[in-house]
Design a protein around this motif. Sequence first.
Motif, PDB file in Angstrom:
ATOM      1  N   TYR A  98      -2.369   4.784  -4.239  1.00 33.46           N
ATOM      2  CA  TYR A  98      -1.134   4.290  -3.604  1.00 33.46           C
ATOM      3  C   TYR A  98      -0.205   5.452  -3.254  1.00 33.46           C
ATOM      4  O   TYR A  98       0.404   5.479  -2.185  1.00 33.46           O
ATOM      5  N   ALA A  99      -0.097   6.415  -4.162  1.00 34.34           N
ATOM      6  CA  ALA A  99       0.819   7.541  -3.919  1.00 34.34           C
ATOM      7  C   ALA A  99       0.378   8.349  -2.700  1.00 34.34           C
ATOM      8  O   ALA A  99       1.211   8.942  -2.000  1.00 34.34           O
TER       9      ALA A  99
ATOM     10  N   VAL B 116       4.436   6.604  -0.363  1.00 33.61           N
ATOM     11  CA  VAL B 116       5.470   5.616  -0.719  1.00 33.61           C
ATOM     12  C   VAL B 116       5.852   5.789  -2.190  1.00 33.61           C
ATOM     13  O   VAL B 116       5.115   6.400  -2.969  1.00 33.61           O
ATOM     14  N   SER B 117       7.023   5.242  -2.542  1.00 32.38           N
ATOM     15  CA  SER B 117       7.411   5.218  -3.958  1.00 32.38           C
ATOM     16  C   SER B 117       6.590   4.157  -4.684  1.00 32.38           C
ATOM     17  O   SER B 117       6.132   3.192  -4.063  1.00 32.38           O
TER      18      SER B 117
ATOM     19  N   ASP C  53       8.904   0.915   1.845  1.00 29.73           N
ATOM     20  CA  ASP C  53       9.326   2.060   1.042  1.00 29.73           C
ATOM     21  C   ASP C  53       8.485   2.255  -0.217  1.00 29.73           C
ATOM     22  O   ASP C  53       8.429   3.362  -0.763  1.00 29.73           O
ATOM     23  N   GLY C  54       7.890   1.147  -0.695  1.00 27.69           N
ATOM     24  CA  GLY C  54       7.198   1.288  -1.970  1.00 27.69           C
ATOM     25  C   GLY C  54       6.186   0.198  -2.251  1.00 27.69           C
ATOM     26  O   GLY C  54       6.170  -0.846  -1.587  1.00 27.69           O
ATOM     27  N   ILE C  55       5.349   0.487  -3.234  1.00 30.24           N
ATOM     28  CA  ILE C  55       4.382  -0.490  -3.742  1.00 30.24           C
ATOM     29  C   ILE C  55       4.771  -0.843  -5.163  1.00 30.24           C
ATOM     30  O   ILE C  55       4.987   0.053  -6.000  1.00 30.24           O
TER      31      ILE C  55
ATOM     32  N   TYR D  48      -4.095  -0.959  -0.591  1.00 28.10           N
ATOM     33  CA  TYR D  48      -3.935   0.317   0.131  1.00 28.10           C
ATOM     34  C   TYR D  48      -4.096   0.096   1.633  1.00 28.10           C
ATOM     35  O   TYR D  48      -3.260   0.528   2.443  1.00 28.10           O
ATOM     36  N   ASP D  49      -5.143  -0.606   2.025  1.00 29.21           N
ATOM     37  CA  ASP D  49      -5.415  -0.827   3.461  1.00 29.21           C
ATOM     38  C   ASP D  49      -4.273  -1.601   4.125  1.00 29.21           C
ATOM     39  O   ASP D  49      -3.853  -1.285   5.241  1.00 29.21           O
TER      40      ASP D  49
END
Length: 327
Positions: free
Chosen positions: A227-228, A232-233, A202-204, A188-189
């Motif tokens: 994460y959301a 991000v997607s 754009d995403g994880i 996350y960081d």
Amino acid sequence: MVGSLCKTYKEYFPIGAAVNSFSINTHKELIVNHFSGITPENQMKPQFVHPAEHLYDFEQGDIIADFAEENNLLLRGHTLIWHNQTPDWFFKDGGGPVSRSLALKRMKEHIYTVMGHYRGRTYAWDVVNEAVADNAEAPVLRQAPWLAAIGEDYVEYAFRYAREADPAAKLYYNDYNECDPVKSRKIYDLVKSLIDHGIPVDGIGMQGHWNIYAPEPDKIRRAVELYASLGVSLQITELDISMFRFDDRTAYEKVPDKLLELQAERYEEIFKLLREYRDLFAGVTLWGIADDDTWLSDFPVKGRRNWPLLFDDEHKPKKAFDSIVVF
Ligand SMILES: Oc1ccccc1CN[C@@H]1C=C[C@@H](O)[C@H](O)[C@H]1O
């Protein structure tokens, strides 16, 4: 005829599978009937597409990309910048280590050339794979050749180059043990720092290399929501449910029915959670098609067979498959 997995999930998210240039033939019927996307398990990694500084080899990757096109399958690119399966030449210059400027030049050229070659055919890329350290006391980034050569901003540069190389592709940061409370905070960081610095992420990708014992749904839920919160997607990019804890040395010739039951329950609870969070997930990819071809047989324990996927050695649907297509 069993119900199609990807048709069952059409209103939720695309369902993909990791393939190679052989399994697109040996497992073709399962792929075209049950999956709406594919990821090359290995054959677009630096080791295979860029074996020497002035040599690219897209032959096997092209076979997979052509198969995706011929069968109307989404194609995820995997992976550009990673500490594994990346030839040493990237990090050497003459008899010594590569300089930061030359490493950046090589990174840029690799990303531009590989993404450029597949531009318009790959809708998403795992731009950076597994940059975050596993152990709790370590700093955010694991020790890795790209970190040693360029410094902590190597992740930023990778995503900037990727956006320049293919502006239409969705750019993912991908990692494993992604539900561990300590590591998920580090992921996350890292991603928050990238976003705060205007870096295009754009995403994880939550790899999802899980097993019949862990992580429990609450841990998955907390990681998904963490994460959301970055906006991000999310994708589950490499899902398999191992019959063992990571390096458990128990081994079986034939998979015990009890474990198949436990695995079906795990797949059921995981897909129930994923359906609940359908609006956050842009895809779910299984890291293989059937148990006769999985990276988890012999890894990490040599000689230990594993049965982590939805179809068995004879390509028949398992209890795990039934548990996620009827709900
Ligand atoms: O679950 C792990 C445990 C230890 C090291 C790496 C991983 C996951 N690492 C993944 C697994 C297989 C490879 O084919 C993928 O490219 C990689 O992303």
